[in-house]
Design a protein around this motif. Structure first.
Motif, short mmCIF file in Angstrom:
data_model
loop_
_atom_site.label_atom_id
_atom_site.label_comp_id
_atom_site.label_asym_id
_atom_site.label_seq_id
_atom_site.Cartn_x
_atom_site.Cartn_y
_atom_site.Cartn_z
N TYR A 1 40.23 37.26 33.12
CA TYR A 1 41.42 36.56 32.59
C TYR A 1 42.57 37.54 32.35
CZ TYR A 1 44.11 32.99 30.21
OH TYR A 1 45.09 32.09 29.87
N CYS B 1 37.59 33.49 41.89
CA CYS B 1 38.72 32.71 41.35
C CYS B 1 39.95 32.82 42.25
CB CYS B 1 39.05 33.18 39.93
SG CYS B 1 37.76 32.88 38.72
N TYR C 1 45.11 31.54 39.40
CA TYR C 1 43.65 31.67 39.53
C TYR C 1 42.96 31.77 38.18
CZ TYR C 1 43.93 36.71 38.48
OH TYR C 1 44.12 37.92 37.86
N LYS C 2 43.68 32.16 37.12
CA LYS C 2 43.09 32.33 35.79
C LYS C 2 42.62 31.00 35.19
CE LYS C 2 45.64 36.57 34.83
NZ LYS C 2 46.60 37.27 33.95
N LEU D 1 40.73 29.07 36.59
CA LEU D 1 39.37 28.85 37.08
C LEU D 1 38.34 29.74 36.39
CD1 LEU D 1 40.37 28.89 40.85
CD2 LEU D 1 39.68 26.86 39.58
N VAL D 2 38.79 30.66 35.55
CA VAL D 2 37.89 31.67 34.99
C VAL D 2 36.76 31.05 34.17
CG1 VAL D 2 37.69 33.64 33.40
CG2 VAL D 2 39.60 33.52 35.02
N ILE E 1 34.11 29.00 36.32
CA ILE E 1 33.35 29.90 37.21
C ILE E 1 32.40 30.78 36.39
CG2 ILE E 1 33.53 31.84 38.84
CD1 ILE E 1 34.32 29.12 40.00
#
Length: 366
Positions: free
Chosen positions: A135, A290, A302-303, A305-306, A309
């Motif tokens: 993140y 991600c 993309y963060k 999705l952290v 995932i």
């Protein structure tokens, strides 16, 4: 498109080192010794050649498509839909890789340190830390790794010196007693891990000085190969034919060389090296997953999705194998080497060939 996050050449080199080296040193010596016996240290030479070719391929592709990851330029080379299919396959590969590494972490910690701790707790504690690192971004992971890589070197050097003190060079003989074929056969294991330079397909766009890509990548390759060699040699000289029967040979030799008094229980250093290496490896893997999902499905950040995932990683790590030790051992022995060679080496080589053919065809047309 240029990324806002950037890492220096030194950070880049150390990140690759930490991604590959710790798990290679602690896991694969036994696999190699099982086939090539006392000549296991020679398997490093073919793997260096493949590693160098792997680096050359990834850098060549990156120069042709600057600022793009392999997920992005796959669509440029293969077309939109085939590129998306390949991107989904790569995501699957990295998710599976993430499960395996976390599962290995569980086994290692259960074997050495916390025998009765539930697997999900061991997986969750590391996965949460890795999720926080992802993140914060690849720049934060690389900066954190600068200190962790230094600690790994500090812990490894005294262990290697103590291993040398217990070594017997006679255990390295006869050299090539069974010929060259067992050495070439056993080299599939270091090749499978050193070909993880495939990671350059995602990290090169974040390098702040792209001209240094070759230099810093090859520095990492030679440090990893040299370290593996100077670990394997004393390992064989200490245990000889017993090396192939050990699940974690380096851990076993560390336990064996413990000195009475202040230097007992040296395996704590092996645990520290393993945990730091796994933290960087899993953090980088989660980042790649991600980032790849974000690029394929056009997710702006993309963060976002952290968290999902990270949760998926924990669930996958405790369910990927029914029988941890047997199934993981079979996977590392039989499945992973060919699977890794295809994905890490053959696949990008195919992309490069297709791209070269297309470019030469365009030139001939014009």
């Amino acid at each position: 498109m240029e990324s806002a996050e950037k890492i220096s050449g030194r950070q880049f080199s150390l990140l690759i080192f930490s991604f590959i080296a710790p798990t290679v040193i602690l896991v694969i010596p036994g696999l190699m010794s099982n086939i090539s016996k006392q000549d296991a240290w020679m398997t490093i030479f073919p793997s260096v050649l493949i590693g160098a070719l792997n680096i050359w391929i990834m850098i060549k592709l990156s120069k042709r498509y600057p600022g793009m990851t392999i997920v992005q330029y796959s669509s440029e080379i293969l077309g939109k839909w085939l590129g998306k299919v390949l991107g989904c396959y790569l995501i699957y590969v990295w998710i599976n890789f993430d499960f395996i590494i976390l599962n290995q972490h569980i086994q290692f910690i259960n074997t050495v340190f916390l025998m009765r701790t539930p697997s999900v707790i061991i997986s969750l504690t590391l996965a949460i830390l890795c999720g926080i690192a992802v993140y914060m971004g690849i720049e934060a992971i690389a900066r954190c790794n600068e200190y962790l890589a230094l600690l790994n070197f500090v812990f490894l050097i005294p262990l290697l010196l103590l291993m040398l003190a217990e070594s017997d060079p006679e255990r390295l003989r006869p050299v090539l007693g069974n010929g060259i074929f067992p050495v070439l056969q056993a080299s599939v294991f270091p090749i499978a891990y050193i070909s993880q330079f495939f990671i350059l397909g995602w990290l090169l766009p974040f390098l702040n000085q792209p001209k240094k890509a070759s230099k810093v990548s090859f520095i990492s390759l030679f440090i990893i190969s040299g370290l593996l060699c100077i670990t394997l040699l004393p390992l064989i000289m200490v245990f000889g034919p017993l090396t192939e029967k050990l699940v974690f040979p380096v851990l076993s030799v560390i336990q064996y060389i413990g000195i009475e008094g202040s230097f007992e229980r040296l395996e704590a250093l092996a645990v520290a090296i393993w945990v730091m290496g796994c933290f960087i490896k899993i953090s980088t893997t989660l980042f790649i997953i991600c980032l790849s999902i974000g690029q394929i499905f056009n997710i702006r950040n993309y963060k976002d999705l952290v968290i999902p995932i990270t949760i998926l990683s924990v669930i996958g790590s405790v369910t990927v194998f029914r029988n941890y030790s047997t199934d993981l051992g079979n996977y590392l022995n039989s499945t992973y080497p060919s699977y890794a060679f295809f994905t890490h080496f053959v696949l990008p080589l195919t992309l490069l060939i297709i791209d070269s053919v297309k470019r030469s065809w365009r030139k001939s047309v014009h």
